[in-house]
Design a protein around this motif. Structure first.
Motif, PDB file in Angstrom:
ATOM      1  N   ARG A   1       0.852  -1.200   0.000  1.00 39.77           N
ATOM      2  CA  ARG A   1       0.000   0.000   0.000  1.00 39.77           C
ATOM      3  C   ARG A   1       0.881   1.241   0.000  1.00 39.77           C
ATOM      4  N   VAL A   2       0.272   2.337  -0.387  1.00 40.67           N
ATOM      5  CA  VAL A   2       1.004   3.604  -0.441  1.00 40.67           C
ATOM      6  C   VAL A   2       0.692   4.398   0.822  1.00 40.67           C
ATOM      7  N   VAL A   3       1.717   4.913   1.469  1.00 42.86           N
ATOM      8  CA  VAL A   3       1.517   5.771   2.642  1.00 42.86           C
ATOM      9  C   VAL A   3       1.984   7.182   2.272  1.00 42.86           C
ATOM     10  N   THR A   4       1.131   8.142   2.512  1.00 45.99           N
ATOM     11  CA  THR A   4       1.553   9.532   2.311  1.00 45.99           C
ATOM     12  C   THR A   4       1.779  10.182   3.664  1.00 45.99           C
ATOM     13  N   GLY A   5       2.620  11.167   3.672  1.00 47.04           N
ATOM     14  CA  GLY A   5       2.946  11.827   4.942  1.00 47.04           C
ATOM     15  C   GLY A   5       4.080  12.804   4.719  1.00 47.04           C
ATOM     16  N   TYR A   6       4.881  12.983   5.724  1.00 45.19           N
ATOM     17  CA  TYR A   6       6.001  13.909   5.625  1.00 45.19           C
ATOM     18  C   TYR A   6       7.271  13.205   6.012  1.00 45.19           C
ATOM     19  N   LEU A   7       8.365  13.724   5.486  1.00 42.82           N
ATOM     20  CA  LEU A   7       9.654  13.160   5.844  1.00 42.82           C
ATOM     21  C   LEU A   7      10.548  14.284   6.352  1.00 42.82           C
ATOM     22  N   GLY A   8      11.143  14.044   7.503  1.00 44.82           N
ATOM     23  CA  GLY A   8      12.138  14.983   7.999  1.00 44.82           C
ATOM     24  C   GLY A   8      11.531  16.056   8.896  1.00 44.82           C
TER      25      GLY A   8
ATOM     26  N   TRP B   1       3.712  -6.092   3.033  1.00 48.16           N
ATOM     27  CA  TRP B   1       3.508  -7.131   4.064  1.00 48.16           C
ATOM     28  C   TRP B   1       4.484  -8.257   3.815  1.00 48.16           C
ATOM     29  N   LEU B   2       5.321  -8.489   4.809  1.00 48.92           N
ATOM     30  CA  LEU B   2       6.231  -9.624   4.750  1.00 48.92           C
ATOM     31  C   LEU B   2       5.890 -10.542   5.912  1.00 48.92           C
ATOM     32  N   ASP B   3       5.641 -11.776   5.623  1.00 44.75           N
ATOM     33  CA  ASP B   3       5.229 -12.708   6.680  1.00 44.75           C
ATOM     34  C   ASP B   3       6.327 -12.799   7.726  1.00 44.75           C
ATOM     35  N   GLY B   4       5.907 -12.740   8.986  1.00 45.90           N
ATOM     36  CA  GLY B   4       6.859 -12.799  10.085  1.00 45.90           C
ATOM     37  C   GLY B   4       7.315 -11.431  10.539  1.00 45.90           C
ATOM     38  N   GLN B   5       7.273 -10.462   9.653  1.00 51.10           N
ATOM     39  CA  GLN B   5       7.700  -9.105  10.045  1.00 51.10           C
ATOM     40  C   GLN B   5       6.535  -8.144  10.139  1.00 51.10           C
ATOM     41  N   GLY B   6       5.490  -8.421   9.390  1.00 52.13           N
ATOM     42  CA  GLY B   6       4.360  -7.495   9.353  1.00 52.13           C
ATOM     43  C   GLY B   6       4.563  -6.480   8.248  1.00 52.13           C
ATOM     44  N   TRP B   7       3.957  -5.303   8.465  1.00 55.25           N
ATOM     45  CA  TRP B   7       4.079  -4.245   7.456  1.00 55.25           C
ATOM     46  C   TRP B   7       5.450  -3.590   7.572  1.00 55.25           C
ATOM     47  N   VAL B   8       6.171  -3.597   6.447  1.00 56.29           N
ATOM     48  CA  VAL B   8       7.532  -3.054   6.439  1.00 56.29           C
ATOM     49  C   VAL B   8       7.549  -1.818   5.539  1.00 56.29           C
ATOM     50  N   ARG B   9       8.160  -0.789   6.048  1.00 53.37           N
ATOM     51  CA  ARG B   9       8.232   0.434   5.254  1.00 53.37           C
ATOM     52  C   ARG B   9       9.325   0.316   4.198  1.00 53.37           C
ATOM     53  N   VAL B  10       8.976   0.638   2.965  1.00 57.26           N
ATOM     54  CA  VAL B  10       9.969   0.670   1.889  1.00 57.26           C
ATOM     55  C   VAL B  10       9.851   2.025   1.208  1.00 57.26           C
ATOM     56  N   ASP B  11      10.973   2.705   1.087  1.00 55.19           N
ATOM     57  CA  ASP B  11      10.919   4.034   0.468  1.00 55.19           C
ATOM     58  C   ASP B  11      11.612   3.961  -0.885  1.00 55.19           C
ATOM     59  N   PRO B  12      10.864   3.685  -1.955  1.00 58.29           N
ATOM     60  CA  PRO B  12      11.512   3.528  -3.264  1.00 58.29           C
ATOM     61  C   PRO B  12      12.219   4.791  -3.733  1.00 58.29           C
ATOM     62  N   THR B  13      11.758   5.935  -3.305  1.00 53.40           N
ATOM     63  CA  THR B  13      12.427   7.175  -3.720  1.00 53.40           C
ATOM     64  C   THR B  13      13.868   7.186  -3.217  1.00 53.40           C
ATOM     65  N   ALA B  14      14.067   6.638  -2.016  1.00 49.90           N
ATOM     66  CA  ALA B  14      15.416   6.590  -1.454  1.00 49.90           C
ATOM     67  C   ALA B  14      16.305   5.684  -2.279  1.00 49.90           C
TER      68      ALA B  14
END
Lengths: 670, 330
Positions: free
Chosen positions: A441-448, A472-485
């Motif tokens: 899923r996509v999360v919007t918000g602010y960075l920094g 969603w990765l099994d065993g870890q739950g929802w993991v944040r991935v920042d493709p822009t980074a």
């Protein structure tokens, strides 16, 4: 008897007034040079030069037909430049053009006053355009110049020295300043706008209920504050300053939207029990500026309890802290967050379906790519790494002004334009993950955020808006991935480095600078922050806060009005007092003061001076009545007359006279 | 001043409004007497057309600032509003505390322009600029008063028909320093003037009467019909026509030919000589004769109905005769 004429509005003006007005107009145009059409400044410059050249003789003015044609051409040119006549930029350009045209026919005082009015309006346009602190002195000088020109126009055709005019204008502006500050603080502001001006294909960065990567051609960097955060303890490290806002689930191939379930409190869709919070927690207070969405922005991840002052809020299944409605005013709330967390429990079927859904058609090449990568990957995690690798090596660029995207936006970005900002990459990455069978899923918000050392808070601006993905990765739950980074590591690390530079000593680029430079930069930054925050950012909400601080919330706007009336009245009284008629000789005139002292003494001693008596005859008369003082009085009166009416007296002479008068004691002999 | 050429009814309404306003001010202020100090109570101030335009400009700025919620724009607007208000005080101050020491009005002939002289005193330490003094309906006189200075100002007034005329109202105004506001005061000074009949007529002067005294060598012929007896030193107010310019050109001090009109030689200006003319024409002819006799330096007397002024000449005689003519039958 000299008769200096005071002009009516129809009379010509003095050369000085002409030059000042031309200078003021030119200054106003230059202050707008970034926002008006490119052809405006040369046109204005040409008109000023032409008018200045013909300042001496009366100018040959173009005829009416020519002027009408020029007006038509101007209007067309502005429409061609901006595709509208509405808005500050188009309006400003038109105003510059019209004023330049007006300059060709300015002769009488009325015309020049119109030029000054136009210049003031241009100055206003510049204020609307740019509010940086370094421009403030320029604006101040421009106001001063225009007001001086007004005084010169008022006095013309008499020639008053420039210094006098400048002092008069400056004095009046200074006298006006207290009222201006009072009105600034107390004049009721509006929570919104009367009318919104068109902004086509330009998005203010900021968060909303949906997100359409590729529909927006240019990212406007809005420096408006989005929120302020005060931490009870230490700040989280810069890499963990992800501020979570609306989460987007629904994708139609072009636009991401929030899911409706997230918008109402469902009885059974709170945060899952299997969510565990790990590591350090951060307690903080957020002041959130008015928003278009109903999410209370929080540091990732907020613990589930609603803020104490907003009991109606709840945390949804996708970890959004949701209030009942969007907040039209600023709102403050306290939260507690854990940057690290784990959800080992199984993902609910509802969520899995929701976050795997893709439109039936569209983006065929991306889906094909996902199939290829998935086939090579052994696990979800492996697949995710493969996709990120693809993005990293695909020669993708970060751009705040990317080309518009076609209907198949992900295909267009990945295989055609290769340019985008956070929204584009978050969208593309999420689609690829879903296509590979990984819930995302996509999360919007602010960075920094920018640490304000003097205010002791972290300031997050609208321009800090960001979008990332959660997988969603099994065993870890929802993991944040920042493709822009991944795509543009420099982009984000720059932001984080800048963040570190202000966050504390010992980090960032300023570390190597000499201490005095570092101090200067920090003071300048602090001044800028104060300016942006307290002055530029002063608005309706802050006004309400102010009433609160004074403790007059219950009186509401009445308090503001009363304070305004009281302060304004006081200012008027003070100005009236300052400009009262003073039936006294010039106080700066030392000799006049000496004479008044002498006259007071003589009056007390020998009666008042008659209207016809000069200093000599007055002293003579008193002396005749009191012979014992005659010689002394005559000497003093003669000295006074010589200094007063003779050539310019020297300071020691005046001093001696003053001493003589001060020590003069008149006592009748018995 | 706005003109309502295209809308005559507006112009009428404006005149009516102005009349009502001036009458109200007259009732409110009462009669003035010199020396007179202009206190705030009697000063009026309103924005000019440029001032109204500035107000509209400020309003637009306010709306723009509020709409965009732009602090800097609002600050600019408020600063300019304050600036304008300060200029209003400065304009008011151009008149406040001004003193009128004296006011004199000079007689003149019917339907001509006469002169009112006001002595104004600025005790203030700041100059007063952009002053305009006006006796409606004449043109305004523009001047300035330097800091702590006294000066007299001449302004024209329009004389009406012969007889006593009251100068109802003088208007002292200023639009300095920015021409955004105009402050004014109405002065109702006790100015009364006797307006003389218009000097005109074709008739020749009545012939002189009585004997000319011959005094031999004192008499010098200077050409034409003018004869004069002696020279005396110039005094202020003497007619430049009677100055002995030739002597002055030779280096002598400024001298005036003194027409020592011989005793017993005089002209009697008798209204009865003109009985066939209508009254006003008769008075005009007599006034013209008075001026003519003055010019010639002859003694002259006036007989007008029951009134008889003995033969003399000089400013006093001229005034007495003209006043008698001005007031005859009124």
């Amino acid at each position: 008897m000299t008769r200096r004429a005071q002009p009516s509005l129809a009379e010509p003006v003095s050369p000085l007034a002409l030059w000042l007005t031309l200078g003021g107009f030119l200054g106003a145009v230059l202050l707008n040079v970034y926002q008006i059409a490119a052809w405006c400044a040369p046109v204005a410059l040409g008109a000023v030069a032409w008018r200045a050249r013909s300042a001496q003789d009366s100018p040959k003015l173009p005829g009416r037909v020519v002027r009408i044609i020029v007006i038509a051409v101007l209007t067309v040119a502005v429409v061609l430049s901006f595709h509208t006549l509405n808005g500050v930029q188009a309006g400003g350009s038109l105003l510059v053009g019209m004023s330049a045209l007006k300059l060709t026919e300015t002769q009488r005082r009325r015309d020049w006053m119109i030029i000054i009015g136009a210049s003031l309006f241009l100055l206003l346009a510049a204020c609307l355009d740019a509010q940086a602190l370094w421009r403030l002195p320029l604006y101040g000088l421009e106001v001063w110049l225009l007001c001086t020109a007004l005084y010169a126009l008022g006095a013309s055709p008499s020639i008053v020295p420039l210094g006098t005019l400048g002092r008069r204008a400056g004095g009046s502006l200074l006298a006006a300043l207290p009222l201006a500050l009072l009105l600034f603080v107390l004049f009721p502001r509006l929570p919104g706008s009367f009318w919104a001006l068109p902004r086509q294909n330009e998005a203010r960065t900021g968060l909303g209920d949906d997100m359409s990567p590729g529909s927006v051609s240019k990212l406007l960097e809005s420096d408006d504050p989005a929120m302020r955060v005060r931490f009870d303890g230490p700040l989280p490290p810069p890499s963990e300053r992800y501020w979570r806002g609306p989460v987007m689930h629904d994708f139609d191939g072009f636009t991401w939207r929030r899911h409706r379930t997230g918008l109402v409190p469902p009885a059974n869709l709170g945060i899952p029990l299997s969510l565990q919070f790990l590591g350090t927690d951060y307690a903080y207070e957020v002041t959130l500026e008015p928003t278009q969405h109903n999410v209370l922005i929080a540091l990732e991840l907020p613990r589930g309890d609603p803020p104490a002052n907003l009991p109606q809020a709840f945390e949804s299944f996708d970890y959004q802290m949701i209030d009942s409605t969007p907040n039209p005013h600023a709102v403050s709330y306290r939260l507690e967050s854990y940057p690290r967390h784990r959800n080992s429990g199984p993902l609910s079927t509802f969520e899995r379906l929701l976050d795997l859904r893709l439109p039936r058609s569209g983006n065929p090449r991306s889906l094909e790519l996902a199939r290829t990568l998935r086939a090579a990957a052994v696990s979800d995690q492996d697949y995710m790494k493969a996709v990120l690798d693809y993005l990293r090596k695909g020669n993708y660029q970060y751009s705040t002004a990317p080309p518009l995207l076609a209907r198949d936006s992900v295909d267009d970005l990945l295989f055609h334009t290769h340019q985008g900002f956070c929204e584009h990459y978050a969208s593309a990455f999420t689609v690829l993950m879903r296509a590979g069978g990984v819930p995302a899923r996509v999360v919007t918000g602010y960075l920094g955020g920018e640490w304000n050392r003097f205010g002791g808070y972290l300031l997050i601006r609208q321009s800090d808006a960001h979008a990332w993905s959660e997988v969603w990765l099994d065993g870890q739950g929802w993991v944040r991935v920042d493709p822009t980074a991944v795509v543009a590591p420099g982009q984000l690390s720059d932001e984080l480095a800048g963040l570190a530079a202000v966050a504390g000593p010992g980090h960032g680029g300023l570390r190597t600078a000499p201490p005095w430079l570092r101090a200067t930069v920090q003071v300048w930054q602090a001044a800028n922050a104060w300016w942006q925050d307290e002055f530029v950012g002063f608005n309706f909400t802050r006004q309400i806060d102010l009433i609160d601080v004074i403790g007059l919330r219950r009186q509401g706007w009445h308090a503001l009005i009363w304070m305004l009336a009281g302060g304004g009245g006081l200012w008027l009284a003070l100005i009236g007092w300052a400009y009262r008629p003073r039936a006294r000789a010039d106080r700066r005139d030392e000799l006049a003061r000496i004479w008044r002292l002498l006259e007071r003494k003589l009056r007390a001693f020998g009666g008042a001076r008659s209207a016809h008596e000069g200093p000599l005859s007055y002293a003579e008369r008193i002396g005749a009545a009191h012979p014992e003082h005659a010689a002394n009085l005559r000497a003093i009166a003669r000295r006074y007359a010589r200094l007063r009416y003779g050539p310019q007296p020297s300071a020691p002479e005046v001093l001696r006279l003053r001493r003589a008068v001060r020590w003069l004691t008149l006592r009748p002999q018995r | 001043m706005p003109s309502f050429g295209r809308f005559p009814f507006l112009s009428e309404a404006r005149t009516a409004g102005e009349r009502w306003l001036t009458a109200w001010a007259r009732r409110r202020q009462g009669e003035d007497a010199t020396p007179l100090t202009l206190r705030s109570r009697r000063l009026y101030i309103l924005p000019t057309r440029a001032g109204l335009a500035a107000g509209v400009l400020l309003l637009l700025m306010l709306l723009a600032g509020l709409n965009y919620n732009n602090s800097l724009a609002l600050m600019l607007c408020f600063l300019l509003a304050g600036f304008t208000t300060v200029s209003m005080h400065q304009c008011h101050r151009m008149l406040a505390g001004l003193r009128v020491h004296r006011a004199d009005v000079e007689s003149t002939f019917a339907h001509q322009l006469g002169i009112i002289t006001l002595q104004l005193d600025n005790e203030d330490s700041r100059a007063r600029q952009g002053l305009m003094l006006r006796c409606p309906p004449c043109e305004r006189q523009r001047f300035e008063l330097a800091a702590t200075s006294v000066r007299s100002v001449d302004l024209p007034y329009q004389a009406g028909r012969r007889g006593r005329q009251r100068i109802e109202r003088l208007e002292l105004a200023s639009n300095a320093p920015l021409a955004l506001f105009r402050a004014w005061a109405w002065l109702h000074l006790p100015l009364e003037v006797i307006v003389y009949p218009t000097p005109q007529g074709e008739r020749a002067l009545p012939p002189p009467r009585g004997q000319r005294r011959r005094t031999g060598e004192q008499r010098v012929r200077v050409g034409g019909e003018e004869e004069w007896a002696s020279l005396r030193s110039y005094r202020e107010g003497d007619s430049p026509r009677r100055v002995a310019w030739k002597a002055y050109a030779r280096g002598a001090p400024l001298m005036v030919a003194h027409y020592d009109a011989p005793a017993g030689v005089h002209r009697l200006l008798d209204a009865a000589l003109l009985s066939e003319l209508p009254l006003e024409a008769r008075l005009s002819q007599l006034a013209q004769w008075v001026l003519e006799c003055e010019r010639l330096g002859d003694n002259y007397g006036l007989r007008l109905g029951n009134l008889e002024l003995p033969p003399r000449h000089g400013p006093a005689q001229r005034r007495a005769c003209l006043e008698a003519l001005a007031l005859y039958g009124l």
